[in-house]
Design a protein around this motif. Structure first.
Motif, PDB file in Angstrom:
ATOM      1  N   PHE A 180       0.795  -1.096  -0.161  1.00  0.00           N
ATOM      2  CA  PHE A 180      -0.493  -0.010   0.497  1.00  0.00           C
ATOM      3  C   PHE A 180       0.727   1.790   0.133  1.00  0.00           C
ATOM      4  O   PHE A 180       0.429   2.347   0.361  1.00  0.00           O
ATOM      5  CB  PHE A 180      -0.314  -0.095   1.243  1.00  0.00           C
ATOM      6  CG  PHE A 180      -2.104  -1.035   0.822  1.00  0.00           C
ATOM      7  CD1 PHE A 180      -2.704  -1.431   0.306  1.00  0.00           C
ATOM      8  CD2 PHE A 180      -2.134  -2.303   2.248  1.00  0.00           C
ATOM      9  CE1 PHE A 180      -3.833  -2.389   0.599  1.00  0.00           C
ATOM     10  CE2 PHE A 180      -2.661  -3.193   1.797  1.00  0.00           C
ATOM     11  CZ  PHE A 180      -3.730  -3.662   1.054  1.00  0.00           C
ATOM     12  N   HIS A 181       2.301   0.950  -0.418  1.00  0.00           N
ATOM     13  CA  HIS A 181       3.107   2.082  -0.188  1.00  0.00           C
ATOM     14  C   HIS A 181       2.222   3.701  -1.465  1.00  0.00           C
ATOM     15  O   HIS A 181       2.473   3.210  -2.899  1.00  0.00           O
ATOM     16  CB  HIS A 181       4.521   2.067  -0.742  1.00  0.00           C
ATOM     17  CG  HIS A 181       5.118   2.890   0.479  1.00  0.00           C
ATOM     18  ND1 HIS A 181       5.415   4.326  -0.412  1.00  0.00           N
ATOM     19  CD2 HIS A 181       6.049   3.110   1.330  1.00  0.00           C
ATOM     20  CE1 HIS A 181       6.432   5.119  -0.271  1.00  0.00           C
ATOM     21  NE2 HIS A 181       6.666   4.426   0.626  1.00  0.00           N
ATOM     22  N   PRO A 182       1.930   4.542  -0.966  1.00  0.00           N
ATOM     23  CA  PRO A 182       1.970   5.456  -2.504  1.00  0.00           C
ATOM     24  C   PRO A 182       2.852   5.810  -3.558  1.00  0.00           C
ATOM     25  O   PRO A 182       2.149   5.442  -5.079  1.00  0.00           O
ATOM     26  CB  PRO A 182       1.081   6.792  -1.931  1.00  0.00           C
ATOM     27  CG  PRO A 182       2.296   7.063  -0.077  1.00  0.00           C
ATOM     28  CD  PRO A 182       2.407   5.101   0.047  1.00  0.00           C
ATOM     29  N   VAL A 183       3.850   5.735  -2.820  1.00  0.00           N
ATOM     30  CA  VAL A 183       4.324   6.137  -4.354  1.00  0.00           C
ATOM     31  C   VAL A 183       4.961   5.221  -5.318  1.00  0.00           C
ATOM     32  O   VAL A 183       5.135   5.223  -6.123  1.00  0.00           O
ATOM     33  CB  VAL A 183       6.393   6.559  -3.806  1.00  0.00           C
ATOM     34  CG1 VAL A 183       7.137   6.907  -5.182  1.00  0.00           C
ATOM     35  CG2 VAL A 183       6.284   7.431  -2.822  1.00  0.00           C
ATOM     36  N   SER A 189       0.853   2.474 -11.286  1.00  0.00           N
ATOM     37  CA  SER A 189      -0.238   2.680 -11.894  1.00  0.00           C
ATOM     38  C   SER A 189       0.595   2.914 -13.656  1.00  0.00           C
ATOM     39  O   SER A 189      -0.237   2.897 -14.603  1.00  0.00           O
ATOM     40  CB  SER A 189      -0.406   4.176 -11.328  1.00  0.00           C
ATOM     41  OG  SER A 189      -0.160   5.078 -11.644  1.00  0.00           O
ATOM     42  N   ASN A 190       1.619   3.795 -13.041  1.00  0.00           N
ATOM     43  CA  ASN A 190       2.860   4.065 -15.120  1.00  0.00           C
ATOM     44  C   ASN A 190       2.761   2.731 -14.944  1.00  0.00           C
ATOM     45  O   ASN A 190       4.201   2.911 -15.978  1.00  0.00           O
ATOM     46  CB  ASN A 190       3.745   5.009 -14.285  1.00  0.00           C
ATOM     47  CG  ASN A 190       3.286   6.009 -13.620  1.00  0.00           C
ATOM     48  OD1 ASN A 190       1.869   7.275 -13.659  1.00  0.00           O
ATOM     49  ND2 ASN A 190       3.764   6.890 -12.387  1.00  0.00           N
ATOM     50  N   TYR A 196       9.573   5.740  -9.003  1.00  0.00           N
ATOM     51  CA  TYR A 196      10.671   6.203  -7.896  1.00  0.00           C
ATOM     52  C   TYR A 196      10.351   5.657  -6.530  1.00  0.00           C
ATOM     53  O   TYR A 196      11.230   5.850  -5.864  1.00  0.00           O
ATOM     54  CB  TYR A 196       9.448   7.598  -7.826  1.00  0.00           C
ATOM     55  CG  TYR A 196       8.835   8.924  -8.242  1.00  0.00           C
ATOM     56  CD1 TYR A 196       9.640   9.241  -9.111  1.00  0.00           C
ATOM     57  CD2 TYR A 196       7.460   8.139  -9.595  1.00  0.00           C
ATOM     58  CE1 TYR A 196       9.506  10.290 -10.223  1.00  0.00           C
ATOM     59  CE2 TYR A 196       7.408   9.827 -10.947  1.00  0.00           C
ATOM     60  CZ  TYR A 196       8.456  10.248 -10.811  1.00  0.00           C
ATOM     61  OH  TYR A 196       8.289  11.313 -11.795  1.00  0.00           O
ATOM     62  N   PHE A 197       9.783   4.208  -6.248  1.00  0.00           N
ATOM     63  CA  PHE A 197       9.963   3.416  -5.047  1.00  0.00           C
ATOM     64  C   PHE A 197      11.099   3.247  -4.673  1.00  0.00           C
ATOM     65  O   PHE A 197      11.829   3.031  -4.205  1.00  0.00           O
ATOM     66  CB  PHE A 197       8.564   2.740  -5.455  1.00  0.00           C
ATOM     67  CG  PHE A 197       8.569   1.973  -4.244  1.00  0.00           C
ATOM     68  CD1 PHE A 197       7.811   2.497  -2.993  1.00  0.00           C
ATOM     69  CD2 PHE A 197       9.296   0.530  -4.214  1.00  0.00           C
ATOM     70  CE1 PHE A 197       8.394   1.979  -1.477  1.00  0.00           C
ATOM     71  CE2 PHE A 197       9.294   0.041  -2.823  1.00  0.00           C
ATOM     72  CZ  PHE A 197       8.759   0.087  -1.794  1.00  0.00           C
TER      73      PHE A 197
END
Length: 463
Positions: A180-183, A189-190, A196-197
């Motif tokens: 569930f890490h937003p990054v 999603s990309n 980034y993560f």
């Protein structure tokens, strides 16, 4: 703006730390990395202990995937119902953090148990898919064991105990992704065209782990959604093999991207509970858990959910006979205690290895793995090929003879039973050229040093 510039500078600096690898022995590509020889200690060790411990040890229902089973894309109704019944309506997974106290955690006690088990290495979960780190990670603010719950460095304490009290090799498991890490979810999603993560979390965290605790096993997981290029896996591994403080002894598995399983890595795991039952060309490991349904501790488990010692030894023997290592998992409680059922199994394994270890440690697969006639017999060979070890999984009840179809004997062949006070056993040739029949009429089963899985030592057997 300041945050973006800071992150950009960090990414550039971190990436630059990998630039020198092309001048080193290993370059950041699979052809070069896969050519690295396997450090000999790993194949000789044969047996390790896996420890799954984290916030999931607090609810201790379902498995270590409890958070995903509760809040993931396809929640399990029994978990949803349990949480609704047992906790306030506004309860979040993070609320388990303060309850993860590890108040009874004694690393010395763990180290002594693992040493008594006969294992030669351990692998502790440093971070599972929930993202909670078991050390004061610089990159996991307020979601680590120093800031939440135990208020201590759980990894560091165990590393010290293992190295001070035992000769075991210390290793760490690390999940590349977090549910569930937003990054991470942004990168996903990309379609993983952005990184980034891994650049801000995974790679610097892995490097911090290695430079701080110097694990000689880096056991990666959580790789299956993204390709290895997303994780910069080859760049990281080139640094690990060329420049890290454990570059000469470290080993890694095959979970570095969705395309790497069973293809790249010092040893292959291929899948959980992987045991192909036949000889593999590449070194591999069978990671399996004593609790048949969970890697983390479950307070809902019943006695039938655990491997018996007979089942455990069968898994070990069939794995090592076919060229693998066995990584046996236990799940501690939220208090930091290893439950008695796990302690019993590990100590039983240790007592068995104390008697029969010569047929396990530093051995190699023989010409045959499973016997050609007796399906309850598996083989290993001493490294110098002087001895063949025949592992009998089930002692026969209605006969005084054991038939082995694979061995090719000679007039000099000697058969002994390890753990017996008897001298060499009588034997005769099976009709034809191959195979022997061992006379066990003089063996008193209750007087043997080993209670399960008996090992016959064969000398002067042709390969």
């Amino acid at each position: 703006m300041y945050y973006c510039m800071t992150k950009l500078i960090f990414i550039i600096l971190f990436s630059c730390s990998f630039l020198s690898v092309s001048e080193q022995q290993y370059t950041p590509d699979w052809e070069s990395l896969d050519a690295r020889p396997l450090p000999t200690w790993y194949d000789e060790s044969k047996i390790g202990i896996f420890i799954h411990w984290g916030l999931y040890s607090v609810p201790s229902i379902s498995s270590e995937w409890m958070w995903w089973d509760w809040k993931g894309t396809n929640p399990k109704q029994d978990i949803v119902d349990y949480m609704k019944k047992s906790y306030p309506p506004d309860w979040n997974y993070a609320d388990f953090g303060p309850q993860f106290r590890a108040d009874l955690y004694d690393p010395n006690e763990w180290a002594d148990l693992f040493a008594a088990s006969g294992a030669k290495y351990i692998v502790l979960t440093s971070k599972h898919h929930e993202g909670f780190t078991m050390w004061p990670s610089t990159f996991s603010f307020n979601w680590n064991s120093m800031h939440v719950g135990p208020k201590r460095d759980l990894i560091g304490d165990l590393a010290v105990a293992i190295r001070n009290r035992t000769s075991l090799i210390f290793g760490l498991y690390y999940s590349l992704f977090e549910w569930f890490h937003p990054v991470y979810l942004q990168d996903k999603s990309n379609n993983f065209t952005t990184q980034y993560f891994p650049q801000m979390k995974t790679l610097p965290e892995l490097r911090e782990l290695i430079e701080t605790y110097k694990p000689e096993i880096v056991w990666s997981d959580g790789e299956w959604q993204a390709p290895s290029t997303y994780w910069s896996a080859t760049q990281f591994l080139a640094w690990l093999y060329n420049d890290s403080p454990v570059k000469n002894t470290v080993i890694t598995n095959d979970r570095w991207g969705r395309e790497t399983s069973c293809k790249h890595g010092d040893f292959y795991t291929c899948a959980d509970n992987y045991n192909p039952g036949q000889l593999m060309e590449h070194k591999w490991e069978n990671c399996f858990t004593i609790d048949k349904s969970s890697w983390g501790y479950r307070r809902t488990a019943n006695i039938g959910d655990y491997l018996t010692i007979e089942e455990l030894l069968k898994e070990i023997v069939t794995t090592i006979s076919t060229g693998g290592n066995a990584l046996i998992n236990v799940g501690p409680t939220m208090h930091g205690k290893i439950p008695p059922i796990f302690q019993e199994r590990l100590r039983q394994m240790g007592s068995w290895l104390k008697v029969n270890g010569e047929g396990i440690y530093a051995t190699k697969p023989w010409k045959y793995q499973n016997d050609t006639i007796n399906s309850n017999v598996w083989y290993t060979s001493s490294k110098d090929s002087k001895f063949v070890y025949a592992f009998l999984l089930i002692w026969p009840k209605d006969t005084n003879e054991i038939i082995l179809g694979a061995p090719l004997s000679s007039s000099n062949t000697v058969v002994t039973l390890i753990g017996s006070n008897s001298d060499s056993l009588s034997w005769r040739v099976v009709s034809g050229t191959r195979g022997i029949i061992i006379d066990i009429s003089n063996i008193k089963l209750h007087l043997l040093e080993s209670e399960w899985t008996w090992v016959f030592k064969l000398e002067y057997i042709s390969n």
